[in-house]
Design a protein around this motif. Sequence first.
Motif, PDB file in Angstrom:
ATOM      1  N   ALA A  69       0.848  -1.191   0.000  1.00 34.41           N
ATOM      2  CA  ALA A  69       0.000   0.000   0.000  1.00 34.41           C
ATOM      3  C   ALA A  69       0.886   1.244   0.000  1.00 34.41           C
ATOM      4  N   LEU A  70       0.670   2.133  -0.959  1.00 33.15           N
ATOM      5  CA  LEU A  70       1.462   3.360  -1.068  1.00 33.15           C
ATOM      6  C   LEU A  70       0.704   4.524  -0.439  1.00 33.15           C
ATOM      7  N   VAL A  71       1.320   5.158   0.541  1.00 32.05           N
ATOM      8  CA  VAL A  71       0.763   6.358   1.171  1.00 32.05           C
ATOM      9  C   VAL A  71       1.627   7.538   0.756  1.00 32.05           C
ATOM     10  N   VAL A  72       1.042   8.461   0.011  1.00 32.96           N
ATOM     11  CA  VAL A  72       1.797   9.617  -0.474  1.00 32.96           C
ATOM     12  C   VAL A  72       1.683  10.743   0.540  1.00 32.96           C
ATOM     13  N   ASP A  73       2.691  10.862   1.371  1.00 32.19           N
ATOM     14  CA  ASP A  73       2.724  11.890   2.407  1.00 32.19           C
ATOM     15  C   ASP A  73       4.125  11.886   3.005  1.00 32.19           C
ATOM     16  N   THR A  74       4.379  12.842   3.871  1.00 29.85           N
ATOM     17  CA  THR A  74       5.674  12.954   4.538  1.00 29.85           C
ATOM     18  C   THR A  74       5.551  12.521   5.980  1.00 29.85           C
ATOM     19  N   ALA A  75       6.427  11.630   6.417  1.00 26.70           N
ATOM     20  CA  ALA A  75       6.462  11.221   7.818  1.00 26.70           C
ATOM     21  C   ALA A  75       7.059  12.354   8.639  1.00 26.70           C
ATOM     22  N   SER A  76       6.329  12.799   9.661  1.00 24.26           N
ATOM     23  CA  SER A  76       6.810  13.922  10.467  1.00 24.26           C
ATOM     24  C   SER A  76       7.397  13.479  11.804  1.00 24.26           C
ATOM     25  N   ARG A  77       6.981  12.308  12.293  1.00 15.80           N
ATOM     26  CA  ARG A  77       7.525  11.817  13.556  1.00 15.80           C
ATOM     27  C   ARG A  77       7.205  10.341  13.716  1.00 15.80           C
ATOM     28  N   ILE A  78       8.110   9.614  14.359  1.00 20.18           N
ATOM     29  CA  ILE A  78       7.895   8.210  14.695  1.00 20.18           C
ATOM     30  C   ILE A  78       7.668   8.121  16.199  1.00 20.18           C
ATOM     31  N   ASP A  79       6.514   7.604  16.599  1.00 23.68           N
ATOM     32  CA  ASP A  79       6.199   7.405  18.013  1.00 23.68           C
ATOM     33  C   ASP A  79       6.538   5.957  18.350  1.00 23.68           C
ATOM     34  N   THR A  80       7.685   5.747  18.968  1.00 20.04           N
ATOM     35  CA  THR A  80       8.140   4.381  19.232  1.00 20.04           C
ATOM     36  C   THR A  80       7.336   3.718  20.349  1.00 20.04           C
ATOM     37  N   THR A  81       6.743   4.510  21.223  1.00 21.50           N
ATOM     38  CA  THR A  81       5.939   3.943  22.307  1.00 21.50           C
ATOM     39  C   THR A  81       4.596   3.447  21.781  1.00 21.50           C
ATOM     40  N   GLY A  94      -0.164   3.046  11.941  1.00 23.59           N
ATOM     41  CA  GLY A  94       0.361   2.150  12.958  1.00 23.59           C
ATOM     42  C   GLY A  94       1.270   1.085  12.367  1.00 23.59           C
ATOM     43  N   TYR A  95       2.185   0.579  13.188  1.00 29.09           N
ATOM     44  CA  TYR A  95       3.098  -0.461  12.708  1.00 29.09           C
ATOM     45  C   TYR A  95       3.437  -1.435  13.829  1.00 29.09           C
ATOM     46  N   ASP A  96       3.819  -2.643  13.429  1.00 28.39           N
ATOM     47  CA  ASP A  96       4.434  -3.602  14.341  1.00 28.39           C
ATOM     48  C   ASP A  96       5.950  -3.594  14.172  1.00 28.39           C
ATOM     49  N   TYR A  97       6.379  -3.385  12.930  1.00 24.15           N
ATOM     50  CA  TYR A  97       7.796  -3.198  12.601  1.00 24.15           C
ATOM     51  C   TYR A  97       7.896  -2.039  11.619  1.00 24.15           C
ATOM     52  N   LEU A  98       9.037  -1.344  11.671  1.00 18.20           N
ATOM     53  CA  LEU A  98       9.236  -0.199  10.785  1.00 18.20           C
ATOM     54  C   LEU A  98      10.616  -0.281  10.141  1.00 18.20           C
ATOM     55  N   ILE A  99      10.667  -0.036   8.850  1.00 19.92           N
ATOM     56  CA  ILE A  99      11.954   0.064   8.150  1.00 19.92           C
ATOM     57  C   ILE A  99      12.184   1.525   7.800  1.00 19.92           C
ATOM     58  N   LEU A 252      21.427   5.080  13.977  1.00 18.71           N
ATOM     59  CA  LEU A 252      22.493   4.201  14.458  1.00 18.71           C
ATOM     60  C   LEU A 252      21.924   2.807  14.731  1.00 18.71           C
ATOM     61  N   THR A 253      22.540   1.796  14.106  1.00 18.79           N
ATOM     62  CA  THR A 253      22.049   0.424  14.217  1.00 18.79           C
ATOM     63  C   THR A 253      23.177  -0.523  14.588  1.00 18.79           C
ATOM     64  N   ASP A 254      22.792  -1.771  14.852  1.00 17.50           N
ATOM     65  CA  ASP A 254      23.804  -2.816  14.974  1.00 17.50           C
ATOM     66  C   ASP A 254      24.079  -3.390  13.589  1.00 17.50           C
ATOM     67  N   GLU A 255      24.812  -4.492  13.542  1.00 13.17           N
ATOM     68  CA  GLU A 255      25.203  -5.051  12.250  1.00 13.17           C
ATOM     69  C   GLU A 255      24.073  -5.795  11.538  1.00 13.17           C
ATOM     70  N   THR A 256      22.936  -5.966  12.205  1.00 10.45           N
ATOM     71  CA  THR A 256      21.764  -6.536  11.523  1.00 10.45           C
ATOM     72  C   THR A 256      20.873  -5.443  10.949  1.00 10.45           C
ATOM     73  N   LEU A 257      21.264  -4.182  11.126  1.00 10.86           N
ATOM     74  CA  LEU A 257      20.535  -2.980  10.709  1.00 10.86           C
ATOM     75  C   LEU A 257      19.405  -2.624  11.667  1.00 10.86           C
ATOM     76  N   ASP A 262      15.595   0.306  19.567  1.00  7.08           N
ATOM     77  CA  ASP A 262      14.299  -0.341  19.420  1.00  7.08           C
ATOM     78  C   ASP A 262      14.406  -1.471  18.397  1.00  7.08           C
ATOM     79  N   ASP A 263      14.200  -2.719  18.839  1.00  9.90           N
ATOM     80  CA  ASP A 263      14.354  -3.836  17.911  1.00  9.90           C
ATOM     81  C   ASP A 263      13.174  -3.986  16.961  1.00  9.90           C
TER      82      ASP A 263
END
Length: 390
Positions: A69-81, A94-99, A252-257, A262-263
């Motif tokens: 699904a393509l959402v055409v917009d700009t991400a302004s903030r990631i709420d990790t909580t 909403g997400y369960d995982y984010l790239i 900044l990530t580990d070697e698995t990216l 936040d994993d």
Amino acid sequence: MTQNIRVVVVGGGYAGVMAANRLTQRDDVAVTLINPRPDFVHRIRLHQLVGGTGDAVVGYRDILADRVALVVDTASRIDTTGRTVALANGAAVGYDYLIYAVGSGSADPSVPGAAEYAHTMASLEEAQRLRSVLDTTPTTAMVTVVGAGATGIEVAAELAAEGRAVTLVCGKVLHPYLHPRTRRRFAKRLAKLGVSIIDGPDARVTGVSRDAVRLADGRELPSTVTIWTAGFSVPDLAARSGLTTDAAGRLLTDETLTSIDDDRIVAAGDSAAPSNLPLRMSCQAANPLGAHAADTVLARITGGQPTTIAIGFFGQCVSLGHGAATVQLASKNDIAKAFAVGGFLGAKIKRDSFPGLIEHLAHEAHQPGSYTWKFRDDTRRQRLQTLAER
């Protein structure tokens, strides 16, 4: 199988599209790609757009899996909580995982007058504006390109081949990445096209005005159009969201990216800084990084252990005017060798890279999980260990 695992990919460049397509291997994963524009930007062709010899836009439907699904917009903030991405339009996804694949753009020039009078070209919109300026500028007018990396060289060569008077200001040396032998070849080719090259310790720009560029030694170069290609920067979304970044703003990530904070967040492409030792910003790294980021997420979904990155380089291919290019060969850990491929073969390699990158993305859309990368740097772990011992 019900789609109940939500994966959001922020950024629709090479890495983001590759990651989104690869994630569709699982039927229970719902993939959303967030991107500020409705079309894919083929960035390695932006110099052709500026030169008026090619286009740099590809429809997402040509390269993106139907299930994304393509959402055409700009991400302004990631709420990790709350695990949501706030959008500029006020909505949230909403997400369960984010790239995190927000890519890179033009560096903010700190030189006096540069932000006001120089034109950047790292984004589609910047390149289009610059092309419009050139369309209304006489071909006899002086053009100055500041920054002699691959982008600066490509646009200088493209415009010189168009018959324009171009000066390339290097800062110090012509494309520092190159082996000295290859650098001499580049200089000869650029001179043949009529490009004036200014390098050396005094070839540093200290000011830009409407019709001139000032150098550190006091010289003023007449310049009707000044193009700024010196450096790249990354969006500050990660920092604004409270995530740890490197000095340049990459996540900044580990070697698995995986983000060190936040994993559930994995990075890819130009905006990733694995172990604070990021790879060179390039499409050459973006595709495998995008694929690896998706593999990391898929491993975490199944409770498996993600693998560490093993991504290498073959060199750098640089256009040198219409139908000409040279490939600087390199070791897998991205050190330039004393060998380069030019002539017909070099031009063919560069020409084939334009559709080739798109074909990789499209193929992954139709057969997710099929993309593999030939070049793997197996020395990275040793280099990380050496850095840790210093």
